[in-house]
Scaffold this motif. Structure first.
Motif, PDB file in Angstrom:
ATOM      1  N   PHE A  35      41.455  51.992  -0.700  1.00  0.00           N
ATOM      2  CA  PHE A  35      40.922  52.096  -2.060  1.00  0.00           C
ATOM      3  C   PHE A  35      39.936  53.260  -2.158  1.00  0.00           C
ATOM      4  N   GLU A  36      39.031  53.357  -1.194  1.00  0.00           N
ATOM      5  CA  GLU A  36      38.060  54.460  -1.174  1.00  0.00           C
ATOM      6  C   GLU A  36      38.773  55.808  -1.090  1.00  0.00           C
ATOM      7  N   LYS A  37      39.801  55.878  -0.246  1.00  0.00           N
ATOM      8  CA  LYS A  37      40.582  57.099  -0.124  1.00  0.00           C
ATOM      9  C   LYS A  37      41.234  57.443  -1.466  1.00  0.00           C
ATOM     10  N   GLY A  38      41.761  56.428  -2.137  1.00  0.00           N
ATOM     11  CA  GLY A  38      42.399  56.637  -3.434  1.00  0.00           C
ATOM     12  C   GLY A  38      41.435  57.174  -4.476  1.00  0.00           C
ATOM     13  N   VAL A  39      40.225  56.654  -4.469  1.00  0.00           N
ATOM     14  CA  VAL A  39      39.202  57.126  -5.407  1.00  0.00           C
ATOM     15  C   VAL A  39      38.883  58.602  -5.135  1.00  0.00           C
ATOM     16  N   LYS A  40      38.732  58.957  -3.864  1.00  0.00           N
ATOM     17  CA  LYS A  40      38.440  60.350  -3.502  1.00  0.00           C
ATOM     18  C   LYS A  40      39.590  61.277  -3.906  1.00  0.00           C
ATOM     19  N   LEU A  41      40.823  60.834  -3.653  1.00  0.00           N
ATOM     20  CA  LEU A  41      41.990  61.646  -4.022  1.00  0.00           C
ATOM     21  C   LEU A  41      42.063  61.827  -5.538  1.00  0.00           C
ATOM     22  N   THR A  42      41.763  60.765  -6.274  1.00  0.00           N
ATOM     23  CA  THR A  42      41.777  60.841  -7.734  1.00  0.00           C
ATOM     24  C   THR A  42      40.747  61.847  -8.227  1.00  0.00           C
ATOM     25  N   LYS A  43      39.563  61.821  -7.636  1.00  0.00           N
ATOM     26  CA  LYS A  43      38.514  62.770  -8.028  1.00  0.00           C
ATOM     27  C   LYS A  43      38.940  64.203  -7.732  1.00  0.00           C
ATOM     28  N   GLU A  44      39.567  64.435  -6.582  1.00  0.00           N
ATOM     29  CA  GLU A  44      40.046  65.772  -6.240  1.00  0.00           C
ATOM     30  C   GLU A  44      41.102  66.245  -7.230  1.00  0.00           C
ATOM     31  N   CYS A  45      42.029  65.357  -7.576  1.00  0.00           N
ATOM     32  CA  CYS A  45      43.080  65.701  -8.542  1.00  0.00           C
ATOM     33  C   CYS A  45      42.473  66.029  -9.907  1.00  0.00           C
ATOM     34  N   ASN A  46      41.522  65.207 -10.346  1.00  0.00           N
ATOM     35  CA  ASN A  46      40.871  65.459 -11.632  1.00  0.00           C
ATOM     36  C   ASN A  46      40.129  66.788 -11.644  1.00  0.00           C
ATOM     37  N   LYS A  47      39.504  67.137 -10.539  1.00  0.00           N
ATOM     38  CA  LYS A  47      38.787  68.407 -10.449  1.00  0.00           C
ATOM     39  C   LYS A  47      39.765  69.578 -10.602  1.00  0.00           C
ATOM     40  N   ILE A  48      40.914  69.482  -9.935  1.00  0.00           N
ATOM     41  CA  ILE A  48      41.928  70.530 -10.034  1.00  0.00           C
ATOM     42  C   ILE A  48      42.449  70.630 -11.471  1.00  0.00           C
ATOM     43  N   LEU A  49      42.706  69.475 -12.083  1.00  0.00           N
ATOM     44  CA  LEU A  49      43.197  69.474 -13.465  1.00  0.00           C
ATOM     45  C   LEU A  49      42.163  70.038 -14.431  1.00  0.00           C
TER      46      LEU A  49
END
Length: 74
Positions: A35-49
C-alpha cells in the motif's frame, strides 16, 4: 543513482502492486508495504502528469483557418 523510470513503467508497477493487493492472499505486513509503495508510485505518476500538463499548449484554429498556439491556463 537509480535510473529514473518512465510514466509507463511506473503505471505498470502500480498496476502490479494493486493486483497483489487485490488477490486477497497477501499477509497484512506485506499488504501495508505494498500500500505504501502504491501511494509513492501514485505521487510520482501525478508529479509527471502535472509537469506534462504545464507543458501542454492548446492549438486553436482562427476564423481565417490559421492555427495559433495558446498556453494552457494554470
Amino acid at each position: 543513482m537509480a535510473e529514473k523510470k518512465t510514466f509507463e513503467e511506473l503505471i505498470q508497477e502500480l498496476g502490479d502492486t494493486v493486483r497483489k493487493l487485490d488477490n486477497g492472499q497477501t499477509p497484512l505486513d506485506e499488504a501495508m508495504e505494498l500500500f505504501e509503495k502504491g501511494v509513492k508510485l501514485t505521487k510520482e505518476c501525478n508529479k509527471i502528469l502535472d509537469t506534462a500538463e504545464k507543458k501542454v499548449s492548446l492549438l486553436l484554429k482562427t476564423s481565417e483557418g490559421e492555427i495559433t498556439e495558446t498556453k494552457m491556463e494554470e
